[in-house]
Write a protein that holds these residues in place. Structure first.
Motif, PDB file in Angstrom:
ATOM      1  N   THR A  35       0.855  -1.192   0.000  1.00 25.08           N
ATOM      2  CA  THR A  35       0.000   0.000   0.000  1.00 25.08           C
ATOM      3  C   THR A  35       0.887   1.237   0.000  1.00 25.08           C
ATOM      4  O   THR A  35       2.112   1.131  -0.033  1.00 25.08           O
ATOM      5  CB  THR A  35      -0.899   0.048   1.257  1.00 25.08           C
ATOM      6  OG1 THR A  35      -0.058   0.184   2.410  1.00 25.08           O
ATOM      7  CG2 THR A  35      -1.750  -1.197   1.399  1.00 25.08           C
ATOM      8  N   GLU A  56       0.686  -8.124  -2.459  1.00 25.55           N
ATOM      9  CA  GLU A  56      -0.765  -8.241  -2.347  1.00 25.55           C
ATOM     10  C   GLU A  56      -1.337  -6.833  -2.315  1.00 25.55           C
ATOM     11  O   GLU A  56      -0.898  -5.992  -1.519  1.00 25.55           O
ATOM     12  CB  GLU A  56      -1.159  -9.012  -1.093  1.00 25.55           C
ATOM     13  CG  GLU A  56      -0.807 -10.483  -1.193  1.00 25.55           C
ATOM     14  CD  GLU A  56      -1.233 -11.289   0.016  1.00 25.55           C
ATOM     15  OE1 GLU A  56      -1.752 -10.711   0.995  1.00 25.55           O
ATOM     16  OE2 GLU A  56      -1.039 -12.509  -0.017  1.00 25.55           O
ATOM     17  N   TYR A  57      -2.331  -6.559  -3.187  1.00 25.46           N
ATOM     18  CA  TYR A  57      -2.860  -5.211  -3.349  1.00 25.46           C
ATOM     19  C   TYR A  57      -4.221  -5.296  -4.044  1.00 25.46           C
ATOM     20  O   TYR A  57      -4.620  -6.353  -4.542  1.00 25.46           O
ATOM     21  CB  TYR A  57      -1.890  -4.360  -4.181  1.00 25.46           C
ATOM     22  CG  TYR A  57      -1.561  -5.004  -5.507  1.00 25.46           C
ATOM     23  CD1 TYR A  57      -2.294  -4.700  -6.646  1.00 25.46           C
ATOM     24  CD2 TYR A  57      -0.549  -5.960  -5.614  1.00 25.46           C
ATOM     25  CE1 TYR A  57      -2.026  -5.315  -7.850  1.00 25.46           C
ATOM     26  CE2 TYR A  57      -0.269  -6.576  -6.807  1.00 25.46           C
ATOM     27  CZ  TYR A  57      -1.011  -6.255  -7.936  1.00 25.46           C
ATOM     28  OH  TYR A  57      -0.752  -6.880  -9.123  1.00 25.46           O
ATOM     29  N   ASP A  58      -4.924  -4.180  -4.090  1.00 29.79           N
ATOM     30  CA  ASP A  58      -6.214  -4.104  -4.769  1.00 29.79           C
ATOM     31  C   ASP A  58      -5.956  -3.929  -6.262  1.00 29.79           C
ATOM     32  O   ASP A  58      -5.536  -2.865  -6.708  1.00 29.79           O
ATOM     33  CB  ASP A  58      -7.019  -2.928  -4.209  1.00 29.79           C
ATOM     34  CG  ASP A  58      -8.392  -2.802  -4.838  1.00 29.79           C
ATOM     35  OD1 ASP A  58      -8.694  -3.504  -5.830  1.00 29.79           O
ATOM     36  OD2 ASP A  58      -9.176  -1.983  -4.331  1.00 29.79           O
ATOM     37  N   GLN A  59      -6.230  -4.965  -7.036  1.00 31.76           N
ATOM     38  CA  GLN A  59      -5.933  -4.935  -8.469  1.00 31.76           C
ATOM     39  C   GLN A  59      -6.838  -3.973  -9.250  1.00 31.76           C
ATOM     40  O   GLN A  59      -6.565  -3.668 -10.409  1.00 31.76           O
ATOM     41  CB  GLN A  59      -6.022  -6.334  -9.068  1.00 31.76           C
ATOM     42  CG  GLN A  59      -7.418  -6.908  -9.088  1.00 31.76           C
ATOM     43  CD  GLN A  59      -7.427  -8.347  -9.547  1.00 31.76           C
ATOM     44  OE1 GLN A  59      -6.416  -9.042  -9.492  1.00 31.76           O
ATOM     45  NE2 GLN A  59      -8.573  -8.808 -10.007  1.00 31.76           N
ATOM     46  N   ASN A  60      -7.906  -3.502  -8.636  1.00 29.24           N
ATOM     47  CA  ASN A  60      -8.774  -2.525  -9.297  1.00 29.24           C
ATOM     48  C   ASN A  60      -8.198  -1.116  -9.229  1.00 29.24           C
ATOM     49  O   ASN A  60      -8.639  -0.231  -9.957  1.00 29.24           O
ATOM     50  CB  ASN A  60     -10.170  -2.531  -8.655  1.00 29.24           C
ATOM     51  CG  ASN A  60     -10.852  -3.865  -8.833  1.00 29.24           C
ATOM     52  OD1 ASN A  60     -10.841  -4.428  -9.921  1.00 29.24           O
ATOM     53  ND2 ASN A  60     -11.418  -4.378  -7.764  1.00 29.24           N
ATOM     54  N   VAL A  61      -7.217  -0.902  -8.364  1.00 29.53           N
ATOM     55  CA  VAL A  61      -6.641   0.427  -8.176  1.00 29.53           C
ATOM     56  C   VAL A  61      -5.167   0.461  -8.572  1.00 29.53           C
ATOM     57  O   VAL A  61      -4.686   1.461  -9.090  1.00 29.53           O
ATOM     58  CB  VAL A  61      -6.785   0.872  -6.695  1.00 29.53           C
ATOM     59  CG1 VAL A  61      -6.180   2.240  -6.468  1.00 29.53           C
ATOM     60  CG2 VAL A  61      -8.239   0.832  -6.269  1.00 29.53           C
ATOM     61  N   ASN A  62      -4.438  -0.617  -8.332  1.00 35.40           N
ATOM     62  CA  ASN A  62      -2.994  -0.633  -8.527  1.00 35.40           C
ATOM     63  C   ASN A  62      -2.539  -1.854  -9.302  1.00 35.40           C
ATOM     64  O   ASN A  62      -3.310  -2.740  -9.628  1.00 35.40           O
ATOM     65  CB  ASN A  62      -2.280  -0.597  -7.164  1.00 35.40           C
ATOM     66  CG  ASN A  62      -2.471   0.727  -6.471  1.00 35.40           C
ATOM     67  OD1 ASN A  62      -2.095   1.758  -6.997  1.00 35.40           O
ATOM     68  ND2 ASN A  62      -3.085   0.702  -5.296  1.00 35.40           N
ATOM     69  N   GLY A  88      -3.100  -8.879  -8.314  1.00 29.55           N
ATOM     70  CA  GLY A  88      -3.451  -8.586  -6.926  1.00 29.55           C
ATOM     71  C   GLY A  88      -2.700  -9.472  -5.948  1.00 29.55           C
ATOM     72  O   GLY A  88      -2.685  -9.227  -4.751  1.00 29.55           O
ATOM     73  N   HIS A  89      -2.068 -10.524  -6.444  1.00 31.38           N
ATOM     74  CA  HIS A  89      -1.237 -11.418  -5.625  1.00 31.38           C
ATOM     75  C   HIS A  89      -0.110 -11.923  -6.534  1.00 31.38           C
ATOM     76  O   HIS A  89      -0.237 -12.948  -7.202  1.00 31.38           O
ATOM     77  CB  HIS A  89      -2.045 -12.594  -5.085  1.00 31.38           C
ATOM     78  CG  HIS A  89      -1.224 -13.499  -4.215  1.00 31.38           C
ATOM     79  ND1 HIS A  89      -1.083 -13.300  -2.863  1.00 31.38           N
ATOM     80  CD2 HIS A  89      -0.469 -14.584  -4.521  1.00 31.38           C
ATOM     81  CE1 HIS A  89      -0.298 -14.243  -2.363  1.00 31.38           C
ATOM     82  NE2 HIS A  89       0.089 -15.028  -3.360  1.00 31.38           N
ATOM     83  N   THR A 104       3.809   1.293  -8.461  1.00 23.26           N
ATOM     84  CA  THR A 104       2.499   1.166  -9.072  1.00 23.26           C
ATOM     85  C   THR A 104       2.457   2.085 -10.282  1.00 23.26           C
ATOM     86  O   THR A 104       3.112   3.130 -10.297  1.00 23.26           O
ATOM     87  CB  THR A 104       1.375   1.526  -8.089  1.00 23.26           C
ATOM     88  OG1 THR A 104       0.120   1.415  -8.773  1.00 23.26           O
ATOM     89  CG2 THR A 104       1.525   2.917  -7.529  1.00 23.26           C
TER      90      THR A 104
END
Length: 152
Positions: A35, A56-62, A88-89, A104
């Motif tokens: 993040t 691990e992250y939000d794939q819709n944003v980053n 996302g992973h 990102t």
């Protein structure tokens, strides 16, 4: 035949022992994932060839964009990325020594600090630094003890 089996077994053990020292790191630590939060979790870690990073992250944003050099990294320039991960992973394993630059492609998030510069020196294995050797190639040897060359 027994000599070949012993040799293969010894090679396999050497490979497993050499690669068992590789570590897996979750970027951002176990609580947050990747993040904009402070990435100080990486400050006192030593990364080496063979180690892996888990993003691990939000794939819709980053996403995770790997760039080639410090200038691209510092300026959040993702115009010519080496690799872009977007599941996302994502798991990235260091295959050779050097600097790995991740950020990102979300420019605002990158400027706010969602980026990671990881130096990866060779792993030390009982002596001078050297990269982990690749796994032995799998060869199927004929059981009759004959070796054939391609083209015979």
């Amino acid at each position: 035949m027994a000599t070949k089996n012993i040799f293969g077994f010894v090679l396999m053990i050497m490979f497993l022992l050499g690669s068992s020292s590789a570590k897996i790191y979750k970027v951002g630590g176990s609580n947050y994932g990747w993040t904009v939060k402070d990435d100080s979790w990486a400050e006192h870690k030593e990364f080496h060839v063979g180690d892996s990073l888990v993003f691990e992250y939000d794939q819709n944003v980053n996403d995770v964009t790997q760039v080639s050099n410090a200038l691209e990294y510092e300026s959040c320039d993702n115009s010519s990325p080496r690799v872009v991960y977007n599941t996302g992973h994502d798991v990235v394993t260091f295959k050779e020594p050097g600097h790995y630059y991740f950020m990102t492609s979300n420019h605002i998030q990158c400027v706010w600090g969602m980026k990671l510069d990881v130096p990866s020196p060779p792993r030390k294995i009982n002596g001078p630094s050297r990269p982990i050797p690749p796994p032995p190639s799998s060869k199927i040897l004929p059981s009759a003890g004959r070796i054939y060359e391609v083209g015979d």
